[in-house]
Design a protein around this motif. Structure first.
Motif, PDB file in Angstrom:
ATOM      1  N   TYR A  16       0.818  -1.214  -0.019  1.00 45.27           N
ATOM      2  CA  TYR A  16       0.004  -0.241  -0.044  1.00 45.27           C
ATOM      3  C   TYR A  16       1.026   1.344  -0.002  1.00 45.27           C
ATOM      4  CZ  TYR A  16      -4.176  -2.490   1.085  1.00 45.27           C
ATOM      5  OH  TYR A  16      -5.444  -3.687   1.150  1.00 45.27           O
ATOM      6  N   PHE A  17       1.960   1.101   0.556  1.00 43.68           N
ATOM      7  CA  PHE A  17       2.876   2.279   0.639  1.00 43.68           C
ATOM      8  C   PHE A  17       3.839   2.255  -0.388  1.00 43.68           C
ATOM      9  CE2 PHE A  17       1.412   1.119   4.675  1.00 43.68           C
ATOM     10  CZ  PHE A  17       1.023   2.478   5.342  1.00 43.68           C
ATOM     11  N   ARG A  18       4.147   1.268  -1.156  1.00 47.61           N
ATOM     12  CA  ARG A  18       5.331   1.271  -2.164  1.00 47.61           C
ATOM     13  C   ARG A  18       4.919   1.091  -3.632  1.00 47.61           C
ATOM     14  NH1 ARG A  18       9.713  -2.398   1.161  1.00 47.61           N
ATOM     15  NH2 ARG A  18      10.127  -0.907   2.675  1.00 47.61           N
ATOM     16  N   SER A  19       3.543   0.846  -3.842  1.00 46.58           N
ATOM     17  CA  SER A  19       2.818   0.588  -5.032  1.00 46.58           C
ATOM     18  C   SER A  19       1.584   1.665  -5.103  1.00 46.58           C
ATOM     19  CB  SER A  19       2.405  -0.679  -5.089  1.00 46.58           C
ATOM     20  OG  SER A  19       3.330  -1.833  -5.162  1.00 46.58           O
ATOM     21  N   ASP A  20       1.063   1.658  -6.427  1.00 49.50           N
ATOM     22  CA  ASP A  20       0.099   2.408  -6.692  1.00 49.50           C
ATOM     23  C   ASP A  20      -1.227   1.762  -6.358  1.00 49.50           C
ATOM     24  OD1 ASP A  20       1.468   4.496  -8.061  1.00 49.50           O
ATOM     25  OD2 ASP A  20       1.427   3.529  -9.908  1.00 49.50           O
ATOM     26  N   ALA A  34     -10.417  -0.613  -0.783  1.00 44.22           N
ATOM     27  CA  ALA A  34     -10.921   0.740  -0.682  1.00 44.22           C
ATOM     28  C   ALA A  34     -10.099   1.271   0.737  1.00 44.22           C
ATOM     29  CB  ALA A  34     -12.484   0.654  -0.133  1.00 44.22           C
ATOM     30  N   TRP A  35      -9.012   2.029   0.145  1.00 45.19           N
ATOM     31  CA  TRP A  35      -7.942   2.592   1.059  1.00 45.19           C
ATOM     32  C   TRP A  35      -7.517   3.855   0.712  1.00 45.19           C
ATOM     33  CZ3 TRP A  35      -2.999   3.404  -0.924  1.00 45.19           C
ATOM     34  CH2 TRP A  35      -2.942   2.862  -2.161  1.00 45.19           C
ATOM     35  N   GLN A  36      -6.750   4.412   1.711  1.00 44.93           N
ATOM     36  CA  GLN A  36      -6.201   5.578   1.455  1.00 44.93           C
ATOM     37  C   GLN A  36      -4.977   5.664   2.406  1.00 44.93           C
ATOM     38  OE1 GLN A  36      -8.668   9.035   2.490  1.00 44.93           O
ATOM     39  NE2 GLN A  36      -7.226  10.527   1.173  1.00 44.93           N
ATOM     40  N   VAL A  37      -3.908   6.265   2.011  1.00 47.36           N
ATOM     41  CA  VAL A  37      -2.697   6.480   3.046  1.00 47.36           C
ATOM     42  C   VAL A  37      -2.826   8.058   3.167  1.00 47.36           C
ATOM     43  CG1 VAL A  37      -0.118   6.493   3.217  1.00 47.36           C
ATOM     44  CG2 VAL A  37      -1.408   4.685   2.096  1.00 47.36           C
ATOM     45  N   VAL A  38      -2.776   8.327   4.530  1.00 43.67           N
ATOM     46  CA  VAL A  38      -2.868   9.811   4.808  1.00 43.67           C
ATOM     47  C   VAL A  38      -1.911   9.897   6.053  1.00 43.67           C
ATOM     48  CG1 VAL A  38      -4.252  11.540   5.994  1.00 43.67           C
ATOM     49  CG2 VAL A  38      -5.312   9.950   4.496  1.00 43.67           C
ATOM     50  N   ASP A  39      -0.848  10.899   5.565  1.00 40.70           N
ATOM     51  CA  ASP A  39       0.317  11.207   6.526  1.00 40.70           C
ATOM     52  C   ASP A  39       1.018  10.121   6.862  1.00 40.70           C
ATOM     53  OD1 ASP A  39      -0.415  14.053   6.618  1.00 40.70           O
ATOM     54  OD2 ASP A  39      -1.860  13.791   8.268  1.00 40.70           O
ATOM     55  N   GLY A  40       1.218   9.079   6.184  1.00 37.40           N
ATOM     56  CA  GLY A  40       2.270   7.891   6.408  1.00 37.40           C
ATOM     57  C   GLY A  40       1.207   6.960   7.114  1.00 37.40           C
ATOM     58  N   ARG A  41      -0.083   6.895   7.007  1.00 41.83           N
ATOM     59  CA  ARG A  41      -0.811   5.866   8.008  1.00 41.83           C
ATOM     60  C   ARG A  41      -2.093   5.422   6.867  1.00 41.83           C
ATOM     61  NH1 ARG A  41      -2.438   8.373  13.812  1.00 41.83           N
ATOM     62  NH2 ARG A  41      -0.292   7.680  14.774  1.00 41.83           N
ATOM     63  N   LEU A  42      -2.467   3.919   7.000  1.00 37.62           N
ATOM     64  CA  LEU A  42      -3.254   3.312   6.124  1.00 37.62           C
ATOM     65  C   LEU A  42      -4.480   3.317   6.705  1.00 37.62           C
ATOM     66  CD1 LEU A  42      -3.750   1.548   3.596  1.00 37.62           C
ATOM     67  CD2 LEU A  42      -2.601  -0.448   4.711  1.00 37.62           C
ATOM     68  N   TYR A  43      -5.410   3.537   5.983  1.00 33.58           N
ATOM     69  CA  TYR A  43      -6.844   3.544   6.381  1.00 33.58           C
ATOM     70  C   TYR A  43      -7.486   2.841   5.551  1.00 33.58           C
ATOM     71  CZ  TYR A  43      -5.187   7.463   9.524  1.00 33.58           C
ATOM     72  OH  TYR A  43      -4.674   8.301  10.475  1.00 33.58           O
ATOM     73  N   LEU A  44      -8.640   1.710   5.923  1.00 35.31           N
ATOM     74  CA  LEU A  44      -9.274   1.089   4.977  1.00 35.31           C
ATOM     75  C   LEU A  44     -10.845   1.416   5.419  1.00 35.31           C
ATOM     76  CD1 LEU A  44      -7.672  -2.547   5.737  1.00 35.31           C
ATOM     77  CD2 LEU A  44      -7.432  -0.902   3.709  1.00 35.31           C
ATOM     78  N   THR A  45     -11.492   1.314   4.298  1.00 31.77           N
ATOM     79  CA  THR A  45     -13.164   1.634   4.447  1.00 31.77           C
ATOM     80  C   THR A  45     -13.750   0.366   3.946  1.00 31.77           C
ATOM     81  OG1 THR A  45     -13.184   2.704   2.251  1.00 31.77           O
ATOM     82  CG2 THR A  45     -12.963   4.112   4.402  1.00 31.77           C
ATOM     83  N   HIS A  46     -15.091   0.294   4.238  1.00 30.92           N
ATOM     84  CA  HIS A  46     -15.999  -1.024   4.068  1.00 30.92           C
ATOM     85  C   HIS A  46     -16.027  -1.217   2.600  1.00 30.92           C
ATOM     86  CE1 HIS A  46     -18.937  -3.798   4.086  1.00 30.92           C
ATOM     87  NE2 HIS A  46     -19.694  -3.119   3.330  1.00 30.92           N
ATOM     88  N   SER A  47     -15.962  -0.222   1.674  1.00 28.14           N
ATOM     89  CA  SER A  47     -16.352  -0.539   0.160  1.00 28.14           C
ATOM     90  C   SER A  47     -15.897   0.836  -0.466  1.00 28.14           C
ATOM     91  CB  SER A  47     -17.816  -0.602  -0.066  1.00 28.14           C
ATOM     92  OG  SER A  47     -18.414   0.683   0.393  1.00 28.14           O
ATOM     93  N   PRO A  48     -15.838   0.736  -1.837  1.00 26.45           N
ATOM     94  CA  PRO A  48     -15.410   2.047  -2.807  1.00 26.45           C
ATOM     95  C   PRO A  48     -16.509   3.192  -2.299  1.00 26.45           C
ATOM     96  CG  PRO A  48     -15.122   0.097  -3.975  1.00 26.45           C
ATOM     97  CD  PRO A  48     -15.937  -0.261  -2.645  1.00 26.45           C
ATOM     98  N   GLU A  49     -17.788   2.647  -2.284  1.00 24.49           N
ATOM     99  CA  GLU A  49     -18.788   3.821  -2.117  1.00 24.49           C
ATOM    100  C   GLU A  49     -18.491   4.710  -0.659  1.00 24.49           C
ATOM    101  OE1 GLU A  49     -20.038   0.892  -4.743  1.00 24.49           O
ATOM    102  OE2 GLU A  49     -19.530   0.645  -2.781  1.00 24.49           O
TER     103      GLU A  49
END
Length: 150
Positions: free
Chosen positions: A44-48, A108-123
């Protein structure tokens, strides 16, 4: 505005997904024991995009099995697992902002300030991105309470 939108989104998340049951450890994982449904947390941190890990590069941490795409990624995780593990034990960060444990979609994810956050779905991820900083603040306030209530 944020409160109404948040409540509607949180209700949708709860309605469209079964609530995750608390496990003995504070990490959300699949029935087979694999965290992130087998995706490599370092990727998640080293790839697109996240990359599926391989069982031969697995380690157990916090009661879950973490898979990696390479020995190099496994070693990076072993040196500092908290740098790569998702926030809130891999539970949905958006739902956690409402104090609820809900499972996640590793895509369904996002890296914010070097931290990985997951969510339930793309929506849900779309709603999460509308006010990420506010949701993070709310989720961080709920996480210790929800974690120790289980």
């Amino acid at each position: 505005m944020l409160t109404r939108r948040f409540l509607l989104g949180a209700m949708a998340a709860v309605l469209i997904a079964p609530a995750a049951t608390a496990q003995e450890v504070p990490v959300y994982y699949e029935a087979d024991g694999a965290a992130l449904a087998g995706y490599d947390p370092v990727s998640y941190f080293r790839s697109d995009a996240p990359v599926l890990g391989l069982p031969e590069y697995a380690v157990v941490w916090k009661g879950a099995e973490w898979h990696f795409a390479s020995d190099e990624n496994r070693e990076a995780f072993e040196r500092d697992p908290r740098a790569f593990a998702p926030q809130f034990g891999g539970y949905c960060a958006y739902a956690m902002a409402n104090g609820t444990l809900v499972g996640t979609d590793p895509m369904a994810w996002q890296v914010v300030d070097g931290r990985l956050y997951l969510t339930h779905s793309p929506e849900i991820e779309e709603m999460w991105r509308e006010a990420t900083a506010e949701y993070i603040r709310m989720a961080e306030a709920h996480w210790p309470v929800v974690l120790y209530e289980q």
